[in-house]
Structures are given as C-alpha cells and as structure tokens.
Scaffold this active site. Structure first.
Site, PDB file in Angstrom:
ATOM      1  N   LYS A 175       0.890  -1.177   0.000  1.00 45.27           N
ATOM      2  CA  LYS A 175       0.000   0.000   0.000  1.00 45.27           C
ATOM      3  C   LYS A 175       0.918   1.214   0.000  1.00 45.27           C
ATOM      4  CE  LYS A 175      -1.897   3.137   1.713  1.00 45.27           C
ATOM      5  NZ  LYS A 175      -1.689   4.523   1.165  1.00 45.27           N
ATOM      6  N   GLU A 250       9.484   1.602  10.821  1.00 51.12           N
ATOM      7  CA  GLU A 250      10.555   2.543  10.465  1.00 51.12           C
ATOM      8  C   GLU A 250       9.917   3.917  10.515  1.00 51.12           C
ATOM      9  OE1 GLU A 250      13.601   1.708   9.902  1.00 51.12           O
ATOM     10  OE2 GLU A 250      13.666  -0.301   9.079  1.00 51.12           O
ATOM     11  N   CYS A 284      13.792  10.445   6.407  1.00 54.31           N
ATOM     12  CA  CYS A 284      13.648  10.074   7.815  1.00 54.31           C
ATOM     13  C   CYS A 284      14.962  10.207   8.552  1.00 54.31           C
ATOM     14  CB  CYS A 284      13.125   8.656   7.926  1.00 54.31           C
ATOM     15  SG  CYS A 284      14.078   7.515   6.938  1.00 54.31           S
ATOM     16  N   GLU A 383      10.128  16.523  14.407  1.00 61.19           N
ATOM     17  CA  GLU A 383      10.555  16.311  13.023  1.00 61.19           C
ATOM     18  C   GLU A 383       9.841  17.333  12.129  1.00 61.19           C
ATOM     19  OE1 GLU A 383       9.226  12.659  11.089  1.00 61.19           O
ATOM     20  OE2 GLU A 383      11.283  12.374  10.430  1.00 61.19           O
TER      21      GLU A 383
HETATM   22  P1  NAD Z   1       2.221   8.733   7.111  1.00 59.68           P
HETATM   23  O1  NAD Z   1       2.389   7.945   8.336  1.00 59.68           O
HETATM   24  O2  NAD Z   1       1.152   9.749   7.056  1.00 59.68           O
HETATM   25  O3  NAD Z   1       1.971   7.806   5.838  1.00 59.68           O
HETATM   26  C1  NAD Z   1       2.782   6.699   5.567  1.00 59.68           C
HETATM   27  C2  NAD Z   1       1.940   5.625   4.896  1.00 59.68           C
HETATM   28  O4  NAD Z   1       0.956   5.175   5.822  1.00 59.68           O
HETATM   29  C3  NAD Z   1       1.168   6.092   3.661  1.00 59.68           C
HETATM   30  O5  NAD Z   1       1.140   5.034   2.717  1.00 59.68           O
HETATM   31  C4  NAD Z   1      -0.215   6.340   4.200  1.00 59.68           C
HETATM   32  O6  NAD Z   1      -1.230   6.226   3.222  1.00 59.68           O
HETATM   33  C5  NAD Z   1      -0.333   5.239   5.218  1.00 59.68           C
HETATM   34  N1  NAD Z   1      -1.308   5.505   6.280  1.00 59.68           N
HETATM   35  C6  NAD Z   1      -1.757   6.695   6.738  1.00 59.68           C
HETATM   36  N2  NAD Z   1      -2.634   6.512   7.735  1.00 59.68           N
HETATM   37  C7  NAD Z   1      -2.754   5.186   7.916  1.00 59.68           C
HETATM   38  C8  NAD Z   1      -3.482   4.366   8.840  1.00 59.68           C
HETATM   39  N3  NAD Z   1      -4.282   4.914   9.762  1.00 59.68           N
HETATM   40  N4  NAD Z   1      -3.319   3.035   8.766  1.00 59.68           N
HETATM   41  C9  NAD Z   1      -2.496   2.470   7.860  1.00 59.68           C
HETATM   42  N5  NAD Z   1      -1.790   3.182   6.963  1.00 59.68           N
HETATM   43  C10 NAD Z   1      -1.902   4.523   6.997  1.00 59.68           C
HETATM   44  O7  NAD Z   1       3.638   9.372   6.869  1.00 59.68           O
HETATM   45  P2  NAD Z   1       4.049  10.386   5.740  1.00 59.68           P
HETATM   46  O8  NAD Z   1       3.733  11.765   6.194  1.00 59.68           O
HETATM   47  O9  NAD Z   1       3.537   9.941   4.426  1.00 59.68           O
HETATM   48  O10 NAD Z   1       5.630  10.135   5.710  1.00 59.68           O
HETATM   49  C11 NAD Z   1       6.489  10.892   6.441  1.00 59.68           C
HETATM   50  C12 NAD Z   1       6.947  10.177   7.686  1.00 59.68           C
HETATM   51  O11 NAD Z   1       7.586   8.935   7.350  1.00 59.68           O
HETATM   52  C13 NAD Z   1       7.980  10.957   8.431  1.00 59.68           C
HETATM   53  O12 NAD Z   1       7.683  10.944   9.801  1.00 59.68           O
HETATM   54  C14 NAD Z   1       9.275  10.206   8.163  1.00 59.68           C
HETATM   55  O13 NAD Z   1      10.255  10.366   9.114  1.00 59.68           O
HETATM   56  C15 NAD Z   1       8.814   8.817   8.045  1.00 59.68           C
HETATM   57  N6  NAD Z   1       9.766   8.016   7.276  1.00 59.68           N
HETATM   58  C16 NAD Z   1      10.538   7.093   7.947  1.00 59.68           C
HETATM   59  C17 NAD Z   1      11.477   6.336   7.270  1.00 59.68           C
HETATM   60  C18 NAD Z   1      12.329   5.328   8.000  1.00 59.68           C
HETATM   61  O14 NAD Z   1      12.880   4.450   7.369  1.00 59.68           O
HETATM   62  N7  NAD Z   1      12.476   5.398   9.296  1.00 59.68           N
HETATM   63  C19 NAD Z   1      11.625   6.488   5.901  1.00 59.68           C
HETATM   64  C20 NAD Z   1      10.823   7.426   5.251  1.00 59.68           C
HETATM   65  C21 NAD Z   1       9.890   8.167   5.955  1.00 59.68           C
END
Ligand code: NAD
Length: 481
Positions: A175, A250, A284, A383
């Site tokens: 997803k 992650e 991240c 962040e």
């Molecule tokens: P997000 O958590 O909003 O979304 C991430 C994914 O989760 C998307 O595919 C989204 O559609 C899905 N999602 C959203 N709500 C959901 C729910 N209730 N249940 C299941 N899935 C759901 O994050 P974002 O804003 O898209 O991404 C940025 C964040 O990701 C930042 O905090 C960043 O640090 C983190 N990040 C971490 C890493 C790592 O490896 N540690 C890598 C990249 C990004």
C-alpha cells in the site's frame, strides 16, 4: 496535458478499484494534475491478500530460493533498463531533482541485486542437545506480508522492504502513499516482465485511512512492514496486535551530527548541509540537528551558511540542489515551524534561494539554517520534514551526548572527530540505530542494517539482517536414539 490513469495491480492484472474511484496526483513543481491512481477499498485489499495467499501455494511458492533470487536479479536489470522513465516519473511525482531521483532508481536496482544474491544464503543452525537427538533450525517465510510505504522515497523503500520479503519467499501486498507512488506502479510492470509469478506482488493504492487501515487490520496478513510517521506507526502496530502479527516500524527521526573541534571540517561541512537538504529535507534519516563544539562553532556556522546561500530551489526537472516539498500540505507544515521560529525570535543564519522562474503554484520552501536554538524549542524536538536545520554549540563530550540523546527519537547519528577513543565512546553512548563516524549516510548503504530506537521504531530493514525479519525460525528436534 495527458493525465495517465493507474489501476491496482492484483494477481498480475491491472484493475480499477472496486469503488470505481480515483485520486488525482499533482506535480509539486507546478501544482498540475498529471495522473490518477485508484482509490483502493477494503475489498481491494481483501482481493490482494487472497491473491498473495494463493501465490504461496502456487508457482511462486514452489520456486527454490535460488530461483527466487534469479527472478529478483532479472527484475533488477529491468529496473536499470527503465532508468530514464523511472527517474523522470519519480522527479515529477515527489518533486525530487533529477540527479536524486536517478540515485533512487539505482538504489532500487541495487536492493534487488543484493537480495537476489542473498535469497539462497540464509542458513539455519544445528544445536548441540541431549544424546540421541539432532536439533536444527530453519527459516521460513511469514506468509503474506503487508508493506505500507511513505511518499518521500517510494522506490528506495519499496526496494528495501519488498526485496527482502520476496527473497525469503513471502508474497506481498503493498500500500504505497497517496501523494507519490507512480514509480511503484511502473515497477509492477517491470517485475511482471522480469518473470515474477502471479500474486507474489500485489499493489493497492489509496488513502491511508481506507486502504492502509484495511491492510493493517486484515486477519490473513502475517507480517507488516510500516514506514511513515510515528502517529500512524502506532495505529498500525495497534491494529496488527489484534491479529497478533509482528510489525517492523521505520518511523521518523531528529538525527544529529556532532562536530568536535578536532574534526576535518573540509570533509564534514558538505555532509552537514547535504544531509539536511537532500530531498528537500524529507528524509527520515535527515540530519536536522547540528551540534558543534564551541571552539569551532562560529567557523562551522559561517561555512554552512556560505553553502546555504548558494543553494538554489526550483522545479525537479531543472535538477537544482533542492526541489519543492511533496505537497502544499507539507509546505504549510514546514512554514508553520518557520513561523514559530520567527515568533520566538530565533536567528536565521542563512537561507537558500527559490529561483525566480519557479512556478508560483509549486510547493517551494527556502532552505533555512537556524542558529543558537534553545534545546526545548519545537524546531529542535520535532521532526520538520522540510529543508530546515538547527545548529547549536556544546562544551565537551558529556554535553554533546546529553543534547544528542535529548529528543524522543533515535534513528541515526553522525560524529565528526579524529580522536579514536572518542569515536567509539560517542558511538556507544548515543541513542541511534546507525552511527556514522566521519561520514553520514542519509538513507545510503543497501548493505547496512537500518532502523531506529525509541520513537524512531523497531526492527531492522536493509542489509542481510532484514532477511531474518521477514522470516520466522522453526526449531526441529529429531529423536533418533
Ligand atoms: P504517514 O504515516 O502519514 O503515511 C505513511 C503511509 O501510511 C502512507 O502510505 C499512508 O497512506 C499510510 N497511512 C496513513 N494513515 C494510515 C493508517 N491509519 N493506517 C495504515 N496506513 C496509513 O507518513 P508520511 O507523512 O507519508 O511520511 C512521512 C513520515 O515517514 C515521516 O515521519 C518520516 O520520518 C517517516 N519516514 C521514515 C522512514 C524510516 O525508514 N524510518 C523512511 C521514510 C519516511
């Protein structure tokens, strides 16, 4: 302009969402809609999970580890054959300058190459036990793995998560993020052309609150790999707990680079800046905090500022140092932090420049270096996920450790010093999943296990270690007398 429409990819077939709806995809460089993706539903997730389950007992499940590895290696070559298409698409979708998008394609190919080669090298053990017994351990796939992926590095995060899962023989349901996921959909075509059997990879696009929730709650998913924000990660873990399945999280970071007075500043300064502005800071493992020993503090501020003033921000296709952030929503979040910094009287050391011909509808933010920021300020603690770094002085190792460890996160840390003892003392003392001494790899290193401590998450992806995370160990005890 043509607007390309993408469906879901289930059992090697493209199909519209069962609800028949689509989500518009906008180019953050100019705000224009250029594609549409399927708005996946709970029913689509269910179809995808069934397809993956069927693959485990079908052609995919019958392949030997060596054969699985060969499939991944072929797909890796296919990714490289499509490098121009994938580069342009990632640049347009995420707003990433072309050079950075190209590096992501190479990384995706490299993940598949690495995990293709590793697929038949995961060995179990034999365990000394009582007389008359032989005891051995074997690694088996979890079964159906769910992969929830963010928008900042769609290809790289797909590669690290899916590559290891498929190498171990799982069948996956992905997803991706609604903001940017087109390269993941193009990847499905490349994977099929590379000979990936039906159902080994299924992709359902859509909103997190719909398709994402449905995947994390699905009772026939055996493992979830989630990359994204802390808040969502906690919800995914809670949903998976209801089915008692393991989760790899992650999450975010507030990673520091710590510069001691004896460091090689010529080498350090480019890393200090690049790790903050790469992908417009939406990484991240971005190094959003720079801690500098007081004796060289003013010099480092001056040298970083000089680099900041040379940064040019513009459309991804112009391939400048920094592109737009992914969306106007993200831009508003970053600008909210900068507004708080101004309200609280924080000093701006330097800023980059948005080029004059950048489209007004683009989501551009000028990279900003804030200096002398109080440790409790939200720009230090939270962040930002934009091209903003804070820089502060410290006195001695003890204070450096206290400041470095003084946030809720623990993803990556960089230490710059030529003192060997201090290198190891610092590496042991900081709370982080990865420590870089005299270098800093924001996202780099396919071979290097990666993941966080504290709010940055748990479990490890990347490297050989990830293969164990995508498997469960079975102990076989044989009594033979
Ligand atoms: P997000 O958590 O909003 O979304 C991430 C994914 O989760 C998307 O595919 C989204 O559609 C899905 N999602 C959203 N709500 C959901 C729910 N209730 N249940 C299941 N899935 C759901 O994050 P974002 O804003 O898209 O991404 C940025 C964040 O990701 C930042 O905090 C960043 O640090 C983190 N990040 C971490 C890493 C790592 O490896 N540690 C890598 C990249 C990004």
């Amino acid at each position: 302009m043509t607007v390309k429409t993408y469906g879901n990819f289930i059992a090697n077939k493209w199909q519209d969402a069962t609800g028949g709806e689509f989500i518009a995809v906008r180019d953050p460089s100019n705000g224009l809609e250029f594609a549409r993706i399927a708005r996946g539903t709970r029913d689509d997730i269910d179809l995808a999970v069934r397809s993956a389950r069927a693959a485990l007992s079908g052609e995919w499940g019958r392949l030997t580890p060596t054969e699985r590895g060969r499939v991944l290696t072929r797909i890796s070559a296919g990714v490289l054959r499509n490098i121009d298409l994938l580069t342009e698409l990632e640049a347009r979708d995420v707003g990433k300058p072309l050079t950075q998008a190209r590096a992501d394609v190479v990384a995706l190919a490299r993940y598949l190459e690495f995990y293709g080669g590793a697929a038949d090298k995961v060995h179990g053990d034999t365990i000394p036990y009582q007389n008359g017994f032989t005891v051995l351990t074997v690694y088996e796939p979890h079964g159906v793995t769910g992969h929830i992926i963010p928008w900042n590095y769609p290809m790289q995060i797909l590669g690290r998560s899916l590559g290891a899962a498929l190498a171990m023989g799982n069948a996956a349901v992905v997803k991706p993020a609604e903001e940017a996921c087109l390269t993941i959909l193009e990847f499905a075509r490349i994977a099929e052309e590379g000979g990936l059997p039906s159902g080994a990879l299924n992709i359902v696009t859509g909103f997190g609150s719909e398709a994402g929730v449905a995947l994390s709650e699905h009772p026939d998913v055996n493992h979830i790999s989630f990359t994204g924000s802390v808040r969502t990660g906690e919800m995914v873990q809670a949903a998976a707990a209801k089915n008692a399945v393991p989760v790899t999280l992650e999450l975010g970071g507030k990673s520091a680079q710590i510069v001691f007075a004896d460091a090689d500043l010529d080498r350090a300064v480019p890393f200090l800046v690049n790790a903050g502005i790469q992908n417009a800071g939406q990484t991240c493992s971005a190094s959003s905090r720079i801690l500098v020993e007081r004796a060289v503090y003013e010099e480092v501020v001056a040298r970083m500022s000089e680099r900041y003033r040379a940064l040019k921000v513009g459309p991804a296709g112009s391939d400048l140092s920094v592109g737009p952030v992914v969306s106007h929503r993200q831009k508003a979040i970053v600008e909210g932090f900068l507004a708080d910094a101004a309200k609280d009287g924080l000093k701006v050391a330097a800023q980059g420049e948005i080029v004059a011909d950048a489209p007004a509808e683009g989501a551009y933010v000028a990279p900003t270096l804030l200096r002398d920021v109080p440790h409790q300020h939200r720009t230090v603690q939270e962040e930002i996920f934009g091209p903003v770094q804070v820089i502060m002085p410290f006195d001695g190792e003890e204070e450096a450790i206290r400041l470095a460890n003084g946030t809720a996160y623990g993803l990556v840390c960089g230490v710059w010093t030529n003192d060997g003892g201090r290198q190891l003392r610092m590496a042991r003392a900081v709370h982080a999943g990865q420590v870089f001494i005299n270098n800093y790899g924001a996202g780099g290193g396919v071979e290097l296990p990666f993941g966080g401590v504290k709010k940055s998450g748990h479990g490890r992806e990347k490297g050989f270690e990830a293969l164990y995370g995508f498997a469960s160990m079975k102990t076989i005890s044989v009594y033979h007398g």
